[in-house]
Design a protein around this motif. Structure first.
Motif, PDB file in Angstrom:
ATOM      1  N   GLN A 381      -2.988 -36.993 -22.135  1.00 51.87           N
ATOM      2  CA  GLN A 381      -1.671 -36.357 -22.110  1.00 51.87           C
ATOM      3  C   GLN A 381      -1.711 -35.017 -22.818  1.00 51.87           C
ATOM      4  O   GLN A 381      -1.200 -34.006 -22.323  1.00 51.87           O
ATOM      5  CB  GLN A 381      -0.673 -37.301 -22.786  1.00 51.87           C
ATOM      6  N   SER A 382      -2.332 -34.990 -23.993  1.00 50.47           N
ATOM      7  CA  SER A 382      -2.412 -33.754 -24.757  1.00 50.47           C
ATOM      8  C   SER A 382      -3.310 -32.739 -24.065  1.00 50.47           C
ATOM      9  O   SER A 382      -3.028 -31.543 -24.056  1.00 50.47           O
ATOM     10  CB  SER A 382      -2.932 -34.051 -26.166  1.00 50.47           C
ATOM     11  N   ALA A 383      -4.416 -33.216 -23.461  1.00 54.48           N
ATOM     12  CA  ALA A 383      -5.322 -32.310 -22.757  1.00 54.48           C
ATOM     13  C   ALA A 383      -4.605 -31.554 -21.653  1.00 54.48           C
ATOM     14  O   ALA A 383      -4.799 -30.348 -21.475  1.00 54.48           O
ATOM     15  CB  ALA A 383      -6.502 -33.095 -22.178  1.00 54.48           C
ATOM     16  N   VAL A 384      -3.752 -32.248 -20.908  1.00 52.26           N
ATOM     17  CA  VAL A 384      -3.021 -31.610 -19.812  1.00 52.26           C
ATOM     18  C   VAL A 384      -1.946 -30.662 -20.335  1.00 52.26           C
ATOM     19  O   VAL A 384      -1.857 -29.504 -19.917  1.00 52.26           O
ATOM     20  CB  VAL A 384      -2.385 -32.681 -18.892  1.00 52.26           C
ATOM     21  N   MET A 385      -1.143 -31.130 -21.270  1.00 58.72           N
ATOM     22  CA  MET A 385       0.034 -30.364 -21.689  1.00 58.72           C
ATOM     23  C   MET A 385      -0.309 -29.166 -22.565  1.00 58.72           C
ATOM     24  O   MET A 385       0.448 -28.204 -22.618  1.00 58.72           O
ATOM     25  CB  MET A 385       1.011 -31.278 -22.414  1.00 58.72           C
ATOM     26  N   THR A 386      -1.435 -29.192 -23.282  1.00 56.31           N
ATOM     27  CA  THR A 386      -1.798 -28.060 -24.133  1.00 56.31           C
ATOM     28  C   THR A 386      -2.721 -27.077 -23.422  1.00 56.31           C
ATOM     29  O   THR A 386      -3.148 -26.092 -24.014  1.00 56.31           O
ATOM     30  CB  THR A 386      -2.484 -28.549 -25.424  1.00 56.31           C
ATOM     31  N   SER A 387      -3.017 -27.326 -22.155  1.00 60.15           N
ATOM     32  CA  SER A 387      -3.913 -26.433 -21.412  1.00 60.15           C
ATOM     33  C   SER A 387      -3.153 -25.339 -20.680  1.00 60.15           C
ATOM     34  O   SER A 387      -3.773 -24.496 -20.027  1.00 60.15           O
ATOM     35  CB  SER A 387      -4.731 -27.246 -20.405  1.00 60.15           C
ATOM     36  N   VAL A 388      -1.821 -25.341 -20.764  1.00 56.90           N
ATOM     37  CA  VAL A 388      -1.013 -24.358 -20.044  1.00 56.90           C
ATOM     38  C   VAL A 388      -0.088 -23.647 -21.023  1.00 56.90           C
ATOM     39  O   VAL A 388       0.256 -24.179 -22.075  1.00 56.90           O
ATOM     40  CB  VAL A 388      -0.179 -25.027 -18.930  1.00 56.90           C
ATOM     41  N   PRO A 389       0.338 -22.427 -20.691  1.00 62.09           N
ATOM     42  CA  PRO A 389       1.301 -21.717 -21.542  1.00 62.09           C
ATOM     43  C   PRO A 389       2.683 -22.342 -21.435  1.00 62.09           C
ATOM     44  O   PRO A 389       2.961 -23.111 -20.501  1.00 62.09           O
ATOM     45  CB  PRO A 389       1.276 -20.298 -20.973  1.00 62.09           C
ATOM     46  N   PRO A 390       3.584 -22.021 -22.387  1.00 63.13           N
ATOM     47  CA  PRO A 390       4.908 -22.655 -22.409  1.00 63.13           C
ATOM     48  C   PRO A 390       5.682 -22.554 -21.106  1.00 63.13           C
ATOM     49  O   PRO A 390       6.351 -23.503 -20.711  1.00 63.13           O
ATOM     50  CB  PRO A 390       5.628 -21.910 -23.538  1.00 63.13           C
ATOM     51  N   ALA A 391       5.574 -21.434 -20.403  1.00 60.32           N
ATOM     52  CA  ALA A 391       6.360 -21.264 -19.172  1.00 60.32           C
ATOM     53  C   ALA A 391       5.956 -22.246 -18.079  1.00 60.32           C
ATOM     54  O   ALA A 391       6.727 -22.500 -17.161  1.00 60.32           O
ATOM     55  CB  ALA A 391       6.217 -19.833 -18.649  1.00 60.32           C
TER      56      ALA A 391
END
Length: 483
Positions: A381-391
């Motif tokens: 979950q963290s790998a996916v969500m922290t791999s992209v910028p906030p937008a």
């Protein structure tokens, strides 16, 4: 992430509690129905085929609308979308509880799935955006623990509620929870949008919704109708063609709904691929284990649910610890080691079922498998969500949640085919033989997930995904307003 109003940001503790509570009721409602099906069948005079749709209808609308719902959240506000989803889910739950016929129950379950699609990606994006990077592993560990608890705790909750009260209460219990969560969310959460508004990619929305509907329909119906049936072949092929058309369209669209560059990011791609295989293995095991405990080992629905505890109780402790460890070492080895342990536990279950051993011989296998699952889930979950910028967090959350749904449908469909080829539900021993073969297949899925996890980074890296080159201008930083 910036606060454009200058007011204080919402408390991380409040964001975690509120989004996790909503995620819990959504995840529970996917599986809580399973142990109540026979009671519903008697009460509403339903056929077995219609009973299957009380489960499938929720999954179909949930999976088909997840990514479009994430786009709605990015455009109109994730908090607003989340609150609307809570309202829709509550009203649909009331509809399920008071449904006088199986047809109306199925209709209400479709609406429930729509509400869940509005809730899930918005909740995950709100939580990720509110969490400082140095704490994301630990926070995602807690969130993953709640999600995992719902998956393996669903059969127990369904059994207890059905036997102790009535099957309608598996839906009524959602209402007071939402009555508390919704007003608090309106006050405590900050509104967030995914950058500057752009022209909506309507054609992309239609393509992804139709493709996810087709693929999910085919997987769900593969068991009852058979893999070679015209219905299944047509929907699977049609869904695959539409998905390919969506990918081609998104690479050429001026304002793509889902940038294909996200999948060029190794962390994002590895996190989603391993999640697909973990949930395929996990959901299918939950589905078949509940029946094995009742048909082969002679337990009641409540007794079967209680026998999940060696698996379930670990979800209270390991994901938060694994999340903190991930903040230091990155997601790779937590995903790999976790999925290897999950696969080893399932192979052990397969061996015990093949030997027709009792439940006590499988307790250690459940502990090992549960430990592995609890390690891998927060890291993915963290790998996916922290791999992209906030937008792009809303779209990343929608993609991740859709992958989870497809994984669950895929796992159950594959294991059902394996079970049918090696056993039957006519005798306890026949079911044990089919269950043993199915657990081998579940273990292979877990090992496949471990292999894809090797491509996840060893340490946390900064997001590298950028706006498409063809876009008029890069999307600005996440806009936040506190209402």
């Amino acid at each position: 992430m910036s606060d454009t109003t200058g007011r204080r940001q919402p408390s991380l503790a409040w964001v975690l509690v509120l989004t996790a509570a909503a995620a819990l009721i959504v995840a529970l409602d996917q599986l809580v129905v399973a142990t109540a099906l026979q009671t519903i069948r008697e009460d509403l005079d339903a056929s077995m085929a219609s009973l299957e749709w009380t489960v499938s209808a929720f999954s179909l609308s949930f999976a088909a609308l997840m990514i479009p719902a994430a786009e709605v959240g990015d455009r109109f506000g994730r908090k607003r979308t989340y609150l609307i989803g809570l309202l829709v889910f509550a009203l649909a739950s009331i509809g399920c509880a008071v449904a006088p016929s199986i047809g109306l129950l199925i209709t209400a379950r479709v609406v429930q799935g729509f509400g869940a699609a509005l809730i899930s990606p918005s909740a995950l994006a709100l939580l990720t955006a509110a969490t400082p990077p140095t704490k994301r592993g630990a926070v995602m560990g807690v969130y993953a623990a709640v999600m995992g608890l719902a998956v393996v705790g669903g059969p127990l909750v369904g059994g207890v509620v059905t036997e102790g009260l009535a099957w309608q209460w598996i839906f009524w219990i959602n209402v007071p929870v939402i009555a508390i969560v919704a007003p608090l969310s309106a006050v405590k959460l900050a509104e967030m949008k995914g950058g500057a508004p752009r022209r909506p990619d309507v054609f992309g929305l239609v393509l992804i919704a139709a493709s996810m509907f087709g693929v999910t329909w085919g997987l769900v119906r593969s068991g009852p109708a058979g893999w070679s049936s015209g219905e299944v072949v047509t929907t699977l092929v049609g869904g695959a063609v539409l998905l390919l058309a969506f990918i081609v369209w998104e690479t050429k669209a001026t304002n793509p709904m889902l940038s294909m560059r996200m999948f060029a990011n190794r962390e994002f791609a590895a996190g989603n691929a391993s999640t697909l295989l973990l949930t395929a293995s996990l959901f299918s095991t939950v589905f078949f284990l509940a029946q094995y405990l009742q048909i082969s080992l002679g337990n009641t629905p409540v007794g079967s649910g209680l026998r999940y505890l060696p698996w379930t109780f670990l979800l209270f402790f390991i994901p938060p610890l694994a999340g903190r460890l991930q903040d230091r070492i990155g997601p790779r080895w937590l995903i790999v080691v976790g999925l290897v342990l999950q696969g080893v536990g399932m192979l052990w279950l397969a061996y015990n079922a093949h030997q027709h051993d009792g439940y006590s011989s499988s307790v250690a296998a459940l502990v090992i498998s549960g430990t592995g699952t609890s390690m891998a889930m927060p890291a993915q979950q963290s790998a996916v969500m922290t791999s992209v910028p906030p937008a792009m967090m809303g779209k990343a959350a929608g993609t991740f949640s859709t992958v989870r749904q497809l994984g669950g449908a895929l796992g159950i469909a594959v294991l059902a085919a394996v079970f049918a080829a090696h056993g039957s539900d006519l005798t306890p021993n026949g079911f044990a033989d089919g269950f043993s073969a199915a657990m081998v297949a579940a273990a292979l899925m877990a090992f496949g997930g471990a292999a894809t996890g090797l491509f996840a980074p060893g340490r946390r890296t900064r997001a590298t995904v950028t706006a498409p080159v063809s876009a008029p201008a890069p999307a600005p930083a996440e806009s936040v307003s506190v209402e």
